[in-house]
Design a protein around this motif. Structure first.
Motif, PDB file in Angstrom:
ATOM      1  N   UNK A  73      17.583 -12.321 -99.073  1.00  0.00           N
ATOM      2  CA  UNK A  73      18.215 -13.160 -98.171  1.00  0.00           C
ATOM      3  C   UNK A  73      17.230 -14.303 -97.728  1.00  0.00           C
ATOM      4  N   UNK A  74      15.892 -13.971 -97.470  1.00  0.00           N
ATOM      5  CA  UNK A  74      14.841 -14.824 -96.983  1.00  0.00           C
ATOM      6  C   UNK A  74      14.604 -15.622 -98.029  1.00  0.00           C
ATOM      7  N   UNK A  75      14.241 -14.994 -99.216  1.00  0.00           N
ATOM      8  CA  UNK A  75      14.133 -15.891-100.452  1.00  0.00           C
ATOM      9  C   UNK A  75      14.983 -17.173-100.764  1.00  0.00           C
ATOM     10  N   UNK A  76      16.256 -16.495-100.468  1.00  0.00           N
ATOM     11  CA  UNK A  76      17.405 -17.698-100.638  1.00  0.00           C
ATOM     12  C   UNK A  76      17.129 -18.912 -99.657  1.00  0.00           C
ATOM     13  N   UNK A  77      16.846 -18.335 -98.295  1.00  0.00           N
ATOM     14  CA  UNK A  77      16.715 -19.248 -97.500  1.00  0.00           C
ATOM     15  C   UNK A  77      15.546 -20.271 -97.872  1.00  0.00           C
ATOM     16  N   UNK A  78      14.462 -19.669 -98.104  1.00  0.00           N
ATOM     17  CA  UNK A  78      13.187 -20.543 -98.503  1.00  0.00           C
ATOM     18  C   UNK A  78      13.757 -21.431 -99.695  1.00  0.00           C
ATOM     19  N   UNK A  79      14.398 -20.925-100.749  1.00  0.00           N
ATOM     20  CA  UNK A  79      14.779 -21.882-101.663  1.00  0.00           C
ATOM     21  C   UNK A  79      15.767 -22.921-101.320  1.00  0.00           C
ATOM     22  N   UNK A 107      21.756 -31.903 -91.365  1.00  0.00           N
ATOM     23  CA  UNK A 107      22.406 -31.004 -90.906  1.00  0.00           C
ATOM     24  C   UNK A 107      22.499 -29.718 -91.593  1.00  0.00           C
ATOM     25  N   UNK A 108      22.419 -29.714 -92.838  1.00  0.00           N
ATOM     26  CA  UNK A 108      22.086 -28.385 -93.713  1.00  0.00           C
ATOM     27  C   UNK A 108      21.153 -27.769 -93.346  1.00  0.00           C
ATOM     28  N   UNK A 109      19.824 -28.255 -92.976  1.00  0.00           N
ATOM     29  CA  UNK A 109      18.600 -27.445 -92.650  1.00  0.00           C
ATOM     30  C   UNK A 109      18.790 -26.586 -91.561  1.00  0.00           C
ATOM     31  N   UNK A 110      19.557 -27.251 -90.289  1.00  0.00           N
ATOM     32  CA  UNK A 110      19.341 -26.489 -89.317  1.00  0.00           C
ATOM     33  C   UNK A 110      19.969 -24.888 -89.329  1.00  0.00           C
ATOM     34  N   UNK A 111      21.038 -24.658 -89.816  1.00  0.00           N
ATOM     35  CA  UNK A 111      21.191 -23.320 -90.012  1.00  0.00           C
ATOM     36  C   UNK A 111      20.135 -22.412 -90.708  1.00  0.00           C
ATOM     37  N   UNK A 112      19.859 -22.999 -91.631  1.00  0.00           N
ATOM     38  CA  UNK A 112      18.643 -22.428 -92.529  1.00  0.00           C
ATOM     39  C   UNK A 112      17.278 -22.131 -91.676  1.00  0.00           C
ATOM     40  N   UNK A 113      17.185 -23.034 -91.010  1.00  0.00           N
ATOM     41  CA  UNK A 113      15.857 -22.874 -90.015  1.00  0.00           C
ATOM     42  C   UNK A 113      15.955 -21.822 -88.860  1.00  0.00           C
ATOM     43  N   UNK A 114      17.423 -21.941 -88.288  1.00  0.00           N
ATOM     44  CA  UNK A 114      17.690 -20.828 -87.371  1.00  0.00           C
ATOM     45  C   UNK A 114      17.541 -19.311 -88.152  1.00  0.00           C
ATOM     46  N   UNK A 115      18.063 -19.172 -89.253  1.00  0.00           N
ATOM     47  CA  UNK A 115      17.994 -17.739 -90.069  1.00  0.00           C
ATOM     48  C   UNK A 115      16.368 -17.673 -90.368  1.00  0.00           C
ATOM     49  N   UNK A 116      15.616 -18.682 -90.727  1.00  0.00           N
ATOM     50  CA  UNK A 116      14.162 -18.426 -90.777  1.00  0.00           C
ATOM     51  C   UNK A 116      13.720 -18.113 -89.577  1.00  0.00           C
ATOM     52  N   UNK A 117      13.960 -18.464 -88.479  1.00  0.00           N
ATOM     53  CA  UNK A 117      13.578 -18.144 -87.180  1.00  0.00           C
ATOM     54  C   UNK A 117      13.683 -16.757 -86.758  1.00  0.00           C
ATOM     55  N   UNK A 118      14.874 -16.379 -87.123  1.00  0.00           N
ATOM     56  CA  UNK A 118      15.379 -14.790 -87.273  1.00  0.00           C
ATOM     57  C   UNK A 118      14.340 -13.887 -87.894  1.00  0.00           C
TER      58      UNK A 118
END
Length: 127
Positions: free
Chosen positions: A65-71, A79-90
């Motif tokens: 999951x983390x690697x998918x977020x990074x990719x 706006x596509x970045x915001x949910x990814x950044x939230x997940x990265x923050x988690x």
């Protein structure tokens, strides 16, 4: 580079790298004419991320999951970045929590080792 050099440069075993490949965490960027796995620096970076997550107890699914977020962050915009950044923050928060737990465990283990030393010293002195 071939898997042996990748293993040497990341400090992982060849077997571990193959396991991570089978789990879908890292895919060699290419194969040689002879079918050997070929890795690039970005592949090694992925392996290093995985290696750092392992002692913190992250599961293979969490690593994936983390690697998918990074990719996804590499190509996401607006706006596509915001949910990814939230997940990265988690993930960041989970890593911080796990590091804190490891520090507490280390402190307890060091206390035990010190207790054993003082017990040994006392027993040795009374001989």
């Amino acid at each position: 580079m071939q898997i042996g050099e990748a293993a040497e440069r990341t400090g992982l075993s060849i077997r571990t790298i193959r396991h991570y490949e089978e789990a879908g965490l890292v895919i060699p960027s290419a194969r040689s004419e002879g079918g050997f796995r070929l890795y690039t620096e970005p592949d090694l970076d992925r392996l290093r991320v995985i290696k750092r997550m392992k002692p913190l107890g992250f599961t293979l699914d969490e690593m994936r999951d983390l690697l998918e977020i990074i990719d996804a962050l590499e190509s996401a915009t607006g706006a596509d970045r915001s949910p990814l950044l939230d997940r990265l923050s988690s993930f960041h928060q989970a890593a911080e929590d796990r590091v804190r737990q490891l520090r507490e465990q280390l402190e307890m283990a060091e206390g035990f080792a010190h207790q054993m030393l003082t017990t040994f010293q006392a027993a040795a002195a009374s001989r």
